[in-house]
Write a protein that holds these residues in place. Structure first.
Motif, mmCIF file in Angstrom:
data_model
loop_
_atom_site.group_PDB
_atom_site.id
_atom_site.type_symbol
_atom_site.label_atom_id
_atom_site.label_comp_id
_atom_site.label_asym_id
_atom_site.label_seq_id
_atom_site.Cartn_x
_atom_site.Cartn_y
_atom_site.Cartn_z
ATOM 1 N N ALA A 298 23.250 39.490 35.708
ATOM 2 C CA ALA A 298 23.794 38.101 35.593
ATOM 3 C C ALA A 298 25.315 38.054 34.891
ATOM 4 O O ALA A 298 25.923 37.325 35.705
ATOM 5 C CB ALA A 298 23.088 37.514 34.393
ATOM 6 N N ILE A 299 25.713 38.900 34.370
ATOM 7 C CA ILE A 299 27.144 38.963 33.708
ATOM 8 C C ILE A 299 28.101 39.222 34.928
ATOM 9 O O ILE A 299 29.055 38.873 35.312
ATOM 10 C CB ILE A 299 27.357 39.945 32.390
ATOM 11 C CG1 ILE A 299 26.597 39.150 31.443
ATOM 12 C CG2 ILE A 299 28.808 40.200 32.286
ATOM 13 C CD1 ILE A 299 26.522 40.136 30.040
ATOM 14 N N GLY A 300 27.622 40.398 35.613
ATOM 15 C CA GLY A 300 28.183 40.975 36.839
ATOM 16 C C GLY A 300 28.380 39.666 37.965
ATOM 17 O O GLY A 300 29.356 39.542 38.777
ATOM 18 N N PHE A 301 27.365 39.020 38.018
ATOM 19 C CA PHE A 301 27.338 37.710 38.894
ATOM 20 C C PHE A 301 28.301 36.962 38.498
ATOM 21 O O PHE A 301 28.942 36.233 39.510
ATOM 22 C CB PHE A 301 25.979 37.098 39.036
ATOM 23 C CG PHE A 301 26.012 35.809 39.892
ATOM 24 C CD1 PHE A 301 25.779 35.710 41.290
ATOM 25 C CD2 PHE A 301 25.953 34.593 39.031
ATOM 26 C CE1 PHE A 301 25.777 34.466 41.952
ATOM 27 C CE2 PHE A 301 25.895 33.495 39.835
ATOM 28 C CZ PHE A 301 25.949 33.432 41.328
ATOM 29 N N MET A 302 28.620 36.615 37.224
ATOM 30 C CA MET A 302 29.290 35.333 36.779
ATOM 31 C C MET A 302 30.884 35.958 37.101
ATOM 32 O O MET A 302 31.819 35.194 37.502
ATOM 33 C CB MET A 302 29.199 35.177 35.164
ATOM 34 C CG MET A 302 27.920 34.471 35.095
ATOM 35 S SD MET A 302 27.735 33.164 35.814
ATOM 36 C CE MET A 302 28.844 31.920 35.109
ATOM 37 N N HIS A 303 31.053 37.188 37.064
ATOM 38 C CA HIS A 303 32.333 37.794 37.171
ATOM 39 C C HIS A 303 32.666 37.647 38.561
ATOM 40 O O HIS A 303 33.934 37.353 38.985
ATOM 41 C CB HIS A 303 32.668 39.418 36.883
ATOM 42 C CG HIS A 303 32.388 39.673 35.314
ATOM 43 N ND1 HIS A 303 33.609 39.196 34.462
ATOM 44 C CD2 HIS A 303 31.717 40.485 34.444
ATOM 45 C CE1 HIS A 303 33.350 39.691 33.289
ATOM 46 N NE2 HIS A 303 32.381 40.445 33.387
ATOM 47 N N SER A 304 31.775 37.921 39.647
ATOM 48 C CA SER A 304 31.950 37.633 41.019
ATOM 49 C C SER A 304 32.309 36.338 41.204
ATOM 50 O O SER A 304 33.133 35.996 42.153
ATOM 51 C CB SER A 304 30.737 38.023 41.734
ATOM 52 O OG SER A 304 30.618 39.656 41.602
ATOM 53 N N LEU A 305 31.387 35.287 40.737
ATOM 54 C CA LEU A 305 31.585 33.857 41.106
ATOM 55 C C LEU A 305 32.941 33.404 40.343
ATOM 56 O O LEU A 305 33.769 32.840 41.130
ATOM 57 C CB LEU A 305 30.601 33.007 40.113
ATOM 58 C CG LEU A 305 30.734 31.589 39.930
ATOM 59 C CD1 LEU A 305 30.192 30.983 41.327
ATOM 60 C CD2 LEU A 305 29.639 30.970 38.943
ATOM 61 N N ALA A 306 33.484 34.104 39.328
ATOM 62 C CA ALA A 306 34.846 33.697 38.943
ATOM 63 C C ALA A 306 35.792 34.097 39.713
ATOM 64 O O ALA A 306 36.917 33.324 40.117
ATOM 65 C CB ALA A 306 35.027 34.449 37.214
ATOM 66 N N THR B 136 29.119 32.376 29.812
ATOM 67 C CA THR B 136 30.167 31.698 29.520
ATOM 68 C C THR B 136 31.387 32.639 29.412
ATOM 69 O O THR B 136 32.636 32.462 29.956
ATOM 70 C CB THR B 136 30.158 30.791 28.395
ATOM 71 O OG1 THR B 136 29.096 29.817 28.599
ATOM 72 C CG2 THR B 136 31.469 29.952 28.225
ATOM 73 N N GLU B 137 31.252 33.692 28.504
ATOM 74 C CA GLU B 137 32.243 34.521 28.223
ATOM 75 C C GLU B 137 32.509 35.277 29.422
ATOM 76 O O GLU B 137 33.724 35.548 29.606
ATOM 77 C CB GLU B 137 31.839 35.701 27.068
ATOM 78 C CG GLU B 137 31.675 35.066 25.770
ATOM 79 C CD GLU B 137 30.961 35.871 24.675
ATOM 80 O OE1 GLU B 137 30.961 35.780 23.609
ATOM 81 O OE2 GLU B 137 30.248 36.899 25.267
ATOM 82 N N ALA B 138 31.723 35.645 30.355
ATOM 83 C CA ALA B 138 32.127 36.495 31.595
ATOM 84 C C ALA B 138 32.730 35.552 32.606
ATOM 85 O O ALA B 138 33.826 35.931 33.210
ATOM 86 C CB ALA B 138 30.652 36.746 32.477
ATOM 87 N N ALA B 139 32.266 34.217 32.553
ATOM 88 C CA ALA B 139 33.306 33.175 33.144
ATOM 89 C C ALA B 139 34.631 33.151 32.915
ATOM 90 O O ALA B 139 35.513 33.026 33.653
ATOM 91 C CB ALA B 139 32.535 31.803 33.550
ATOM 92 N N MET B 140 34.746 32.835 31.715
ATOM 93 C CA MET B 140 36.204 32.844 31.068
ATOM 94 C C MET B 140 36.787 34.273 31.128
ATOM 95 O O MET B 140 38.202 33.935 31.299
ATOM 96 C CB MET B 140 35.957 32.411 29.582
ATOM 97 C CG MET B 140 35.289 31.020 29.297
ATOM 98 S SD MET B 140 35.123 30.721 27.578
ATOM 99 C CE MET B 140 36.808 30.621 27.077
#
Length: 390
Positions: free
Chosen positions: A232-240, A304-308
């Motif tokens: 999920a953290i990897g997904f948030m990095h890709s989304l960002a 949130t941390e991954a998105a930021m």
């Protein structure tokens, strides 16, 4: 467990998946991480829970999501998306992207509402990994030519992103506090008589990177079992990366979960992993692989941390009830006159399920991240971003 007995064809498919997982274990010296087991159980081609042909959602499936309860959910999002896209200070293009669209009901409700209010978008993209679900979506959404399917997140996107109960379906790692340090839980094969395949858990020393995701890991008690969320953290990095490459974007992530300070409470010492089969919830991930959903609550602080870290701003974080109320769901309900009891009461009862603290209203949270975008000021009344500990 007293659970419904599946059809013989479904049992045969589950047995085939167990053999597929057993082969994977054999090819990796008798051990695979739990995340790999979960990935195969959910997404193995033609056999995984989300890759097979069985109904997943609604009364005939294993669980029910907000869009399946009432079209008011999608209508509310459609009106908010229109408000954001038309805001002159934002850089959002008239596009919507939905990740993991399920039966297509949410897309159908959003697009229907956009027609009702006379709002148009250039495209409604759906990123869908399941061929079976995509086929259902294509049938459901055949009247909307602006819908386009993608196999993965695009490199660049500007507009509104919607992900409803997506993060909880991503494979997690299980970690356990041992007497001499943290262990990573994996899956092996239990020795058994006959041809029956029986899975068992096998724990190995955990990589420090996994343990680093747990706040105050050192003070937790021995035998504390929990999840961490690298996928999920990897997904948030890709989304960002996708949103940062565009002119402006806002992503709405709906799911059940907690901030890290609540996720890793001392009392939550058996984690949050849960399985869903025919509207029955139970904790055994090895039961009928491929026929049941396996989920874990979301660590919204980690998301949130991954998105930021990827360059996005936190636009808001609140309960589903607070979000939907500020987005105007009550006003949409009043399109149906209360005097029309036969139509009004079912809609009001359905809305109550989305808002009630005893049902979805408090358990489900909404994280909004983006760039060159902002929520309307009224959402500040419900904002809980301070609880994320960022």
């Amino acid at each position: 467990m007293q659970l419904p007995i599946p059809h013989p064809d479904a049992l045969a498919a589950s047995q085939a998946l167990k053999q597929r997982i057993a082969q994977e274990i054999h090819s990796h010296a008798g051990w695979i991480p739990f995340s790999r087991f979960m990935e195969l159980a959910l997404y193995a081609p033609r056999l995984g829970y989300y890759s097979g042909g069985a109904a997943k959602l609604g009364k005939d499936g294993d669980f029910t999501t907000a869009p399946e309860i009432t079209p008011l959910f999608g209508a509310t999002l459609a009106n908010l998306a229109t408000e954001l896209i038309s805001a002159p200070e934002d850089g959002l293009s008239p596009n919507i992207l939905e990740f993991g669209a399920g039966t297509g009901q949410l897309a159908f409700d959003i697009l229907t509402e956009l027609q009702t209010i006379g709002s148009s978008i250039d495209a409604y993209y759906i990123v869908e990994l399941s061929a079976e679900l995509r086929a259902r979506q294509e049938q459901k959404l055949s009247a909307f030519p602006q819908v386009r399917w993608l196999d993965s997140l695009p490199a660049v996107f500007s507009g509104v992103v919607v992900a409803n109960e997506v993060l909880d379906a991503m494979p997690v790692e299980l970690v356990l506090k041992g007497e001499h340090g943290w262990l990573q839980r994996g899956v092996g094969l239990h020795e058994s008589v006959g041809d029956e395949i029986v899975f068992s858990t096998i724990d190995r020393p955990a990589d420090a990177a996994l343990v680093a995701q747990i706040p105050d890991a050192d003070v937790l008690a021995v035998d504390y079992l929990t999840e961490v969320h690298p996928v999920a953290i990897g997904f948030m990095h890709s989304l960002a990366a996708m949103l940062k490459g565009g002119a402006g974007g806002a992503a709405f992530l709906f799911d059940y979960g907690f901030p890290a300070a609540e996720y890793y409470l001392e009392q939550r010492d058996q984690g949050t992993l849960m399985c869903h089969y025919r509207h029955h919830a139970h904790p055994d991930p090895f039961y009928l692989p491929g026929l049941q959903d396996i989920t874990a609550h979301v660590d919204f602080t980690a998301m949130t941390e991954a998105a930021m870290a990827g360059g996005l701003d936190v636009l808001g974080y609140t309960s589903q009830a607070g979000f939907l109320l500020e987005a105007g769901i009550s006003q949409l309900l009043l399109r149906t006159p209360p005097e029309n009891v036969m139509r009004y009461l079912p809609q009001a009862n359905a809305m109550q399920k989305l808002l009630s603290p005893a049902e979805m209203g408090e358990l489900f949270k909404v994280l909004v991240v983006g760039i060159n975008a902002a929520l309307p000021e009224r959402f500040l009344r419900q904002d809980r971003s301070h609880r994320l500990g960022i």
